[in-house]
Design a protein around this motif. Structure first.
Motif, mmCIF file in Angstrom:
data_model
loop_
_atom_site.group_PDB
_atom_site.id
_atom_site.type_symbol
_atom_site.label_atom_id
_atom_site.label_comp_id
_atom_site.label_asym_id
_atom_site.label_seq_id
_atom_site.Cartn_x
_atom_site.Cartn_y
_atom_site.Cartn_z
ATOM 1 N N GLU A 1 83.832 102.732 14.850
ATOM 2 C CA GLU A 1 82.609 102.294 15.512
ATOM 3 C C GLU A 1 82.237 100.968 14.851
ATOM 4 N N TYR A 2 81.755 100.011 15.636
ATOM 5 C CA TYR A 2 81.462 98.674 15.140
ATOM 6 C C TYR A 2 80.048 98.270 15.518
ATOM 7 N N ARG A 3 79.578 97.258 14.836
ATOM 8 C CA ARG A 3 78.371 96.543 15.245
ATOM 9 C C ARG A 3 78.409 95.199 14.528
ATOM 10 N N HIS A 4 77.689 94.251 15.072
ATOM 11 C CA HIS A 4 77.563 92.989 14.355
ATOM 12 C C HIS A 4 76.093 92.756 14.028
ATOM 13 N N VAL A 5 75.899 92.045 12.945
ATOM 14 C CA VAL A 5 74.565 91.746 12.448
ATOM 15 C C VAL A 5 74.433 90.229 12.411
ATOM 16 N N GLN A 6 73.407 89.747 13.073
ATOM 17 C CA GLN A 6 73.183 88.311 13.154
ATOM 18 C C GLN A 6 72.018 87.937 12.240
ATOM 19 N N LYS B 1 81.224 85.671 1.775
ATOM 20 C CA LYS B 1 82.313 86.560 1.393
ATOM 21 C C LYS B 1 82.100 87.887 2.110
ATOM 22 N N LEU B 2 83.071 88.760 2.042
ATOM 23 C CA LEU B 2 82.863 90.126 2.510
ATOM 24 C C LEU B 2 81.964 90.784 1.478
ATOM 25 N N LEU B 3 80.867 91.319 1.928
ATOM 26 C CA LEU B 3 79.845 91.807 1.011
ATOM 27 C C LEU B 3 79.969 93.298 0.744
ATOM 28 N N TRP B 4 79.765 93.655 -0.506
ATOM 29 C CA TRP B 4 79.638 95.051 -0.889
ATOM 30 C C TRP B 4 78.350 95.578 -0.270
ATOM 31 N N GLU B 5 78.252 96.878 -0.097
ATOM 32 C CA GLU B 5 77.051 97.467 0.492
ATOM 33 C C GLU B 5 75.792 97.077 -0.295
ATOM 34 N N GLU B 6 75.862 97.106 -1.596
ATOM 35 C CA GLU B 6 74.710 96.719 -2.418
ATOM 36 C C GLU B 6 74.274 95.286 -2.110
ATOM 37 N N GLU B 7 75.242 94.414 -1.859
ATOM 38 C CA GLU B 7 74.929 93.010 -1.583
ATOM 39 C C GLU B 7 74.280 92.837 -0.217
ATOM 40 N N TRP B 8 74.883 93.424 0.841
ATOM 41 C CA TRP B 8 74.286 93.205 2.165
ATOM 42 C C TRP B 8 72.933 93.889 2.283
ATOM 43 N N ARG B 9 72.762 95.015 1.617
ATOM 44 C CA ARG B 9 71.437 95.658 1.628
ATOM 45 C C ARG B 9 70.405 94.792 0.909
ATOM 46 N N SER B 10 70.811 94.124 -0.170
ATOM 47 C CA SER B 10 69.862 93.278 -0.902
ATOM 48 C C SER B 10 69.461 92.045 -0.097
ATOM 49 N N GLY C 1 68.618 92.299 2.916
ATOM 50 C CA GLY C 1 67.638 92.801 3.869
ATOM 51 C C GLY C 1 68.247 93.472 5.086
ATOM 52 N N ILE C 2 69.570 93.624 5.089
ATOM 53 C CA ILE C 2 70.242 94.317 6.192
ATOM 54 C C ILE C 2 70.038 95.817 5.988
ATOM 55 N N THR C 3 69.522 96.479 7.015
ATOM 56 C CA THR C 3 69.273 97.918 6.922
ATOM 57 C C THR C 3 70.054 98.635 8.013
ATOM 58 N N GLN C 4 70.926 99.520 7.595
ATOM 59 C CA GLN C 4 71.732 100.331 8.499
ATOM 60 C C GLN C 4 71.923 101.695 7.838
ATOM 61 N N SER C 5 72.344 102.658 8.635
ATOM 62 C CA SER C 5 72.629 103.970 8.077
ATOM 63 C C SER C 5 73.827 103.884 7.125
ATOM 64 N N VAL D 1 90.117 92.867 0.036
ATOM 65 C CA VAL D 1 89.181 92.904 -1.093
ATOM 66 C C VAL D 1 89.178 91.604 -1.889
ATOM 67 N N THR D 2 90.177 90.752 -1.714
ATOM 68 C CA THR D 2 90.174 89.457 -2.417
ATOM 69 C C THR D 2 89.096 88.536 -1.856
ATOM 70 N N ARG D 3 88.529 88.897 -0.706
ATOM 71 C CA ARG D 3 87.470 88.082 -0.101
ATOM 72 C C ARG D 3 86.080 88.563 -0.514
ATOM 73 N N ARG D 4 86.017 89.447 -1.490
ATOM 74 C CA ARG D 4 84.753 89.956 -2.023
ATOM 75 C C ARG D 4 84.577 89.468 -3.449
ATOM 76 N N ASN D 5 83.353 89.587 -3.956
ATOM 77 C CA ASN D 5 83.160 89.449 -5.390
ATOM 78 C C ASN D 5 83.894 90.614 -6.043
ATOM 79 N N LYS D 6 84.367 90.428 -7.259
ATOM 80 C CA LYS D 6 85.139 91.495 -7.922
ATOM 81 C C LYS D 6 84.332 92.783 -8.041
ATOM 82 N N ARG D 7 83.053 92.652 -8.250
ATOM 83 C CA ARG D 7 82.131 93.790 -8.244
ATOM 84 C C ARG D 7 80.838 93.299 -7.608
ATOM 85 N N PRO D 8 80.027 94.226 -7.129
ATOM 86 C CA PRO D 8 78.778 93.788 -6.474
ATOM 87 C C PRO D 8 77.938 92.924 -7.409
#
Length: 104
Positions: free
Chosen positions: A43-48, A70-79, A81-85, A6-13
């Motif tokens: 289960e894994y996947r990669h997003v390019q 950084k390692l992105l919070w879900e809110e960040e990667w969704r913003s 434009g990454i769309t996943q379940s 978690v040190t590789r993320r922003n402290k909060r989204p």
């Protein structure tokens, strides 16, 4: 597998501003999603992401010590434009190719 560092993320989204999101919209149709693959635990996947997209992502989404996102919070990667379940977690960036994000 070790827990997510978690040190590789922003402290909060950190939500993107509207103007930042506008810059990224053009790339959404060019994001590539791998097929899912798994081991005995996850289960894994990669997003390019399109390489040019990295230039439009705000600097505070980057880990300057590694030269990757950084390692992105879900809110960040969704913003971006990454769309996943629901349930996917960004756990690593493929350092030799920083536009590839690894999810589990």
């Amino acid at each position: 597998m070790a827990a997510i560092d978690v040190t590789r993320r922003n402290k909060r989204p950190r939500a993107l501003l509207d103007k930042e999101q506008d810059k990224l919209r053009e790339f959404a149709d060019h994001i590539h999603y791998s097929a899912r693959y798994s081991d005995s635990e996850y289960e894994y996947r990669h997003v390019q992401l399109p390489k040019n997209m990295l230039k439009s992502i705000p600097p505070d989404y980057f880990d300057t010590s590694k030269g990757t996102l950084k390692l992105l919070w879900e809110e960040e990667w969704r913003s971006l434009g990454i769309t996943q379940s629901l349930g996917w977690e960004h756990y690593e960036v493929h350092e030799p190719e920083p536009h590839i994000l690894l999810f589990k």
